[in-house]
Design a protein around this motif. Structure first.
Motif, PDB file in Angstrom:
ATOM      1  N   VAL A 156     -17.114  -2.765 -17.749  1.00 28.72           N
ATOM      2  CA  VAL A 156     -17.155  -3.540 -16.512  1.00 28.72           C
ATOM      3  C   VAL A 156     -16.114  -4.656 -16.543  1.00 28.72           C
ATOM      4  O   VAL A 156     -15.427  -4.924 -15.556  1.00 28.72           O
ATOM      5  N   SER A 157     -15.970  -5.318 -17.686  1.00 27.52           N
ATOM      6  CA  SER A 157     -15.028  -6.431 -17.780  1.00 27.52           C
ATOM      7  C   SER A 157     -13.584  -5.982 -17.606  1.00 27.52           C
ATOM      8  O   SER A 157     -12.720  -6.787 -17.275  1.00 27.52           O
ATOM      9  N   ALA A 158     -13.313  -4.688 -17.805  1.00 30.23           N
ATOM     10  CA  ALA A 158     -11.948  -4.182 -17.675  1.00 30.23           C
ATOM     11  C   ALA A 158     -11.608  -3.749 -16.252  1.00 30.23           C
ATOM     12  O   ALA A 158     -10.489  -3.325 -15.991  1.00 30.23           O
ATOM     13  N   SER A 159     -12.561  -3.858 -15.330  1.00 29.73           N
ATOM     14  CA  SER A 159     -12.338  -3.337 -13.977  1.00 29.73           C
ATOM     15  C   SER A 159     -12.428  -4.414 -12.902  1.00 29.73           C
ATOM     16  O   SER A 159     -12.609  -4.092 -11.731  1.00 29.73           O
ATOM     17  N   LEU A 203     -10.060  -6.298 -11.794  1.00 26.47           N
ATOM     18  CA  LEU A 203      -8.884  -6.179 -10.930  1.00 26.47           C
ATOM     19  C   LEU A 203      -9.066  -5.047  -9.926  1.00 26.47           C
ATOM     20  O   LEU A 203      -8.648  -5.153  -8.765  1.00 26.47           O
ATOM     21  N   GLN A 204      -9.727  -3.974 -10.368  1.00 27.46           N
ATOM     22  CA  GLN A 204      -9.957  -2.840  -9.467  1.00 27.46           C
ATOM     23  C   GLN A 204     -11.034  -3.164  -8.428  1.00 27.46           C
ATOM     24  O   GLN A 204     -11.001  -2.641  -7.314  1.00 27.46           O
ATOM     25  N   LEU A 205     -11.976  -4.040  -8.799  1.00 25.60           N
ATOM     26  CA  LEU A 205     -12.957  -4.502  -7.815  1.00 25.60           C
ATOM     27  C   LEU A 205     -12.267  -5.322  -6.734  1.00 25.60           C
ATOM     28  O   LEU A 205     -12.568  -5.182  -5.539  1.00 25.60           O
ATOM     29  N   ALA A 206     -11.312  -6.167  -7.151  1.00 30.20           N
ATOM     30  CA  ALA A 206     -10.518  -6.916  -6.175  1.00 30.20           C
ATOM     31  C   ALA A 206      -9.680  -5.965  -5.326  1.00 30.20           C
ATOM     32  O   ALA A 206      -9.499  -6.178  -4.118  1.00 30.20           O
ATOM     33  N   PRO A 237      -8.826   8.688 -13.432  1.00 28.13           N
ATOM     34  CA  PRO A 237      -8.128   9.446 -12.386  1.00 28.13           C
ATOM     35  C   PRO A 237      -8.470   8.989 -10.977  1.00 28.13           C
ATOM     36  O   PRO A 237      -7.602   8.997 -10.093  1.00 28.13           O
ATOM     37  N   PHE A 238      -9.705   8.555 -10.770  1.00 24.49           N
ATOM     38  CA  PHE A 238     -10.103   8.143  -9.422  1.00 24.49           C
ATOM     39  C   PHE A 238      -9.508   6.795  -9.045  1.00 24.49           C
ATOM     40  O   PHE A 238      -9.163   6.566  -7.880  1.00 24.49           O
ATOM     41  N   PHE A 239      -9.371   5.895 -10.014  1.00 21.82           N
ATOM     42  CA  PHE A 239      -8.656   4.641  -9.745  1.00 21.82           C
ATOM     43  C   PHE A 239      -7.189   4.924  -9.415  1.00 21.82           C
ATOM     44  O   PHE A 239      -6.617   4.315  -8.497  1.00 21.82           O
ATOM     45  N   LEU A 240      -6.588   5.848 -10.153  1.00 32.26           N
ATOM     46  CA  LEU A 240      -5.183   6.177  -9.910  1.00 32.26           C
ATOM     47  C   LEU A 240      -4.994   6.854  -8.555  1.00 32.26           C
ATOM     48  O   LEU A 240      -4.069   6.515  -7.802  1.00 32.26           O
ATOM     49  N   VAL A 241      -5.862   7.787  -8.233  1.00 34.12           N
ATOM     50  CA  VAL A 241      -5.782   8.460  -6.928  1.00 34.12           C
ATOM     51  C   VAL A 241      -5.987   7.456  -5.799  1.00 34.12           C
ATOM     52  O   VAL A 241      -5.257   7.465  -4.796  1.00 34.12           O
ATOM     53  N   GLY A 242      -6.983   6.588  -5.962  1.00 34.57           N
ATOM     54  CA  GLY A 242      -7.211   5.558  -4.955  1.00 34.57           C
ATOM     55  C   GLY A 242      -6.000   4.662  -4.781  1.00 34.57           C
ATOM     56  O   GLY A 242      -5.628   4.304  -3.655  1.00 34.57           O
ATOM     57  N   GLY A 243      -5.346   4.297  -5.901  1.00 34.99           N
ATOM     58  CA  GLY A 243      -4.157   3.454  -5.822  1.00 34.99           C
ATOM     59  C   GLY A 243      -3.022   4.127  -5.066  1.00 34.99           C
ATOM     60  O   GLY A 243      -2.367   3.505  -4.221  1.00 34.99           O
ATOM     61  N   ALA A 263      -2.045  -5.869   6.971  1.00 28.14           N
ATOM     62  CA  ALA A 263      -2.669  -4.652   6.448  1.00 28.14           C
ATOM     63  C   ALA A 263      -1.780  -3.984   5.415  1.00 28.14           C
ATOM     64  O   ALA A 263      -2.256  -3.519   4.369  1.00 28.14           O
ATOM     65  N   VAL A 264      -0.484  -3.937   5.672  1.00 29.69           N
ATOM     66  CA  VAL A 264       0.463  -3.352   4.712  1.00 29.69           C
ATOM     67  C   VAL A 264       0.431  -4.118   3.395  1.00 29.69           C
ATOM     68  O   VAL A 264       0.351  -3.516   2.306  1.00 29.69           O
ATOM     69  N   ILE A 265       0.497  -5.437   3.469  1.00 30.99           N
ATOM     70  CA  ILE A 265       0.507  -6.262   2.249  1.00 30.99           C
ATOM     71  C   ILE A 265      -0.766  -6.043   1.431  1.00 30.99           C
ATOM     72  O   ILE A 265      -0.722  -5.844   0.206  1.00 30.99           O
ATOM     73  N   LEU A 266      -1.912  -6.049   2.098  1.00 30.42           N
ATOM     74  CA  LEU A 266      -3.178  -5.892   1.386  1.00 30.42           C
ATOM     75  C   LEU A 266      -3.307  -4.507   0.772  1.00 30.42           C
ATOM     76  O   LEU A 266      -3.779  -4.366  -0.369  1.00 30.42           O
ATOM     77  N   LEU A 267      -2.884  -3.468   1.485  1.00 26.90           N
ATOM     78  CA  LEU A 267      -2.996  -2.118   0.949  1.00 26.90           C
ATOM     79  C   LEU A 267      -2.040  -1.899  -0.221  1.00 26.90           C
ATOM     80  O   LEU A 267      -2.393  -1.232  -1.201  1.00 26.90           O
ATOM     81  N   LEU A 268      -0.833  -2.450  -0.142  1.00 25.20           N
ATOM     82  CA  LEU A 268       0.102  -2.318  -1.255  1.00 25.20           C
ATOM     83  C   LEU A 268      -0.398  -3.074  -2.492  1.00 25.20           C
ATOM     84  O   LEU A 268      -0.288  -2.581  -3.626  1.00 25.20           O
ATOM     85  N   LEU A 269      -0.962  -4.271  -2.276  1.00 27.85           N
ATOM     86  CA  LEU A 269      -1.549  -5.005  -3.398  1.00 27.85           C
ATOM     87  C   LEU A 269      -2.729  -4.251  -3.990  1.00 27.85           C
ATOM     88  O   LEU A 269      -2.879  -4.153  -5.214  1.00 27.85           O
ATOM     89  N   SER A 270      -3.555  -3.703  -3.122  1.00 33.79           N
ATOM     90  CA  SER A 270      -4.713  -2.949  -3.585  1.00 33.79           C
ATOM     91  C   SER A 270      -4.285  -1.740  -4.407  1.00 33.79           C
ATOM     92  O   SER A 270      -4.863  -1.452  -5.462  1.00 33.79           O
ATOM     93  N   GLY A 271      -3.266  -1.026  -3.915  1.00 34.07           N
ATOM     94  CA  GLY A 271      -2.781   0.121  -4.664  1.00 34.07           C
ATOM     95  C   GLY A 271      -2.216  -0.266  -6.017  1.00 34.07           C
ATOM     96  O   GLY A 271      -2.449   0.423  -7.021  1.00 34.07           O
ATOM     97  N   THR A 272      -1.483  -1.364  -6.060  1.00 37.85           N
ATOM     98  CA  THR A 272      -0.914  -1.835  -7.331  1.00 37.85           C
ATOM     99  C   THR A 272      -2.010  -2.200  -8.324  1.00 37.85           C
ATOM    100  O   THR A 272      -1.944  -1.828  -9.501  1.00 37.85           O
ATOM    101  N   PHE A 273      -3.016  -2.925  -7.848  1.00 34.83           N
ATOM    102  CA  PHE A 273      -4.123  -3.309  -8.731  1.00 34.83           C
ATOM    103  C   PHE A 273      -4.863  -2.080  -9.260  1.00 34.83           C
ATOM    104  O   PHE A 273      -5.269  -2.040 -10.430  1.00 34.83           O
ATOM    105  N   SER A 274      -5.045  -1.078  -8.405  1.00 34.95           N
ATOM    106  CA  SER A 274      -5.751   0.129  -8.839  1.00 34.95           C
ATOM    107  C   SER A 274      -4.962   0.883  -9.895  1.00 34.95           C
ATOM    108  O   SER A 274      -5.531   1.419 -10.849  1.00 34.95           O
TER     109      SER A 274
END
Length: 209
Positions: free
Chosen positions: A1-4, A6-9, A124-130, A184-195
């Protein structure tokens, strides 16, 4: 959990970005046209969206009242610019792909917080989501940039007479949908990078005597 964390964000940012994508797609204020003939367009302002064009008129209502008239675009309308057709298709793709990204991230986070330690059910699911988040962001960036370019160059649209719209405005400016799309573009690109930054934690067993 502690390693994820950034992915929660990333999930939170992706959710907000996806919502803003749908808001931008449904908002009619992509281009704000200022017209000099106020006979029908009483306010002198018309809003050109990717699905329809709207304006306020006092012509057919009682004094002191106003009515908003809207004309929807059809797929066979040849006068609609290419950037508007592109926005219609790409934003629908972005909304669908973004939803898949959210689903992949939710599945991965569910496995993390349920204590499932199988790497194949998380990484794989974090990567696909990203990748989905980034692809969705690019699908929004293209029509937003293209339409903003048309606005800054005051490009005209040859509306048919039934629309009661001039082919060229006196001036035009970006409506609310453009900055919403940019966010929306900025948030989605940041989200993808974090994932994509997720790394499955490596555990080591220490044997003591």
């Amino acid at each position: 959990v502690s390693a994820s964390h950034l992915q929660l964000a990333a999930f939170a940012l992706g959710t907000i970005g996806w919502i803003l994508c749908t808001v931008s797609m449904g908002t009619v204020e992509w281009r704000v046209w200022h017209v000099d003939n106020t006979t029908i367009i009483s306010s002198g302002i018309a809003w050109v969206g990717i699905w329809k064009v709207c304006f306020i008129s006092y012509l057919h209502v009682s004094p002191g009242y106003r009515e908003q008239f809207c004309h929807k675009f059809n797929s066979y309308d040849s006068f609609v610019p290419h950037e508007i057709f592109a926005a219609q298709g790409l934003l629908l793709v972005a909304m669908f792909i973004g939803l898949l990204g959210l689903a992949a991230t939710i599945f991965a986070l569910r496995n993390v917080y349920m204590g499932i330690t199988h790497k194949t059910l998380i990484t794989p699911f974090f990567l696909v989501g990203g990748f989905f988040y980034i692809f969705a962001g690019l699908c929004i960036l293209i029509p937003v940039s293209w339409n903003f370019y048309s606005i800054t160059h005051n490009q005209s649209i040859a509306f048919p007479p039934s629309y009661y719209m001039p082919s060229s405005p006196v001036a035009q400016e970006a409506g609310a949908a453009i900055p919403v799309g940019i966010v929306a573009v900025i948030l989605l690109l940041l989200s993808g990078t974090f994932s994509l930054l997720y790394r499955f934690p490596v555990t080591t067993n220490i044997i003591t005597k």
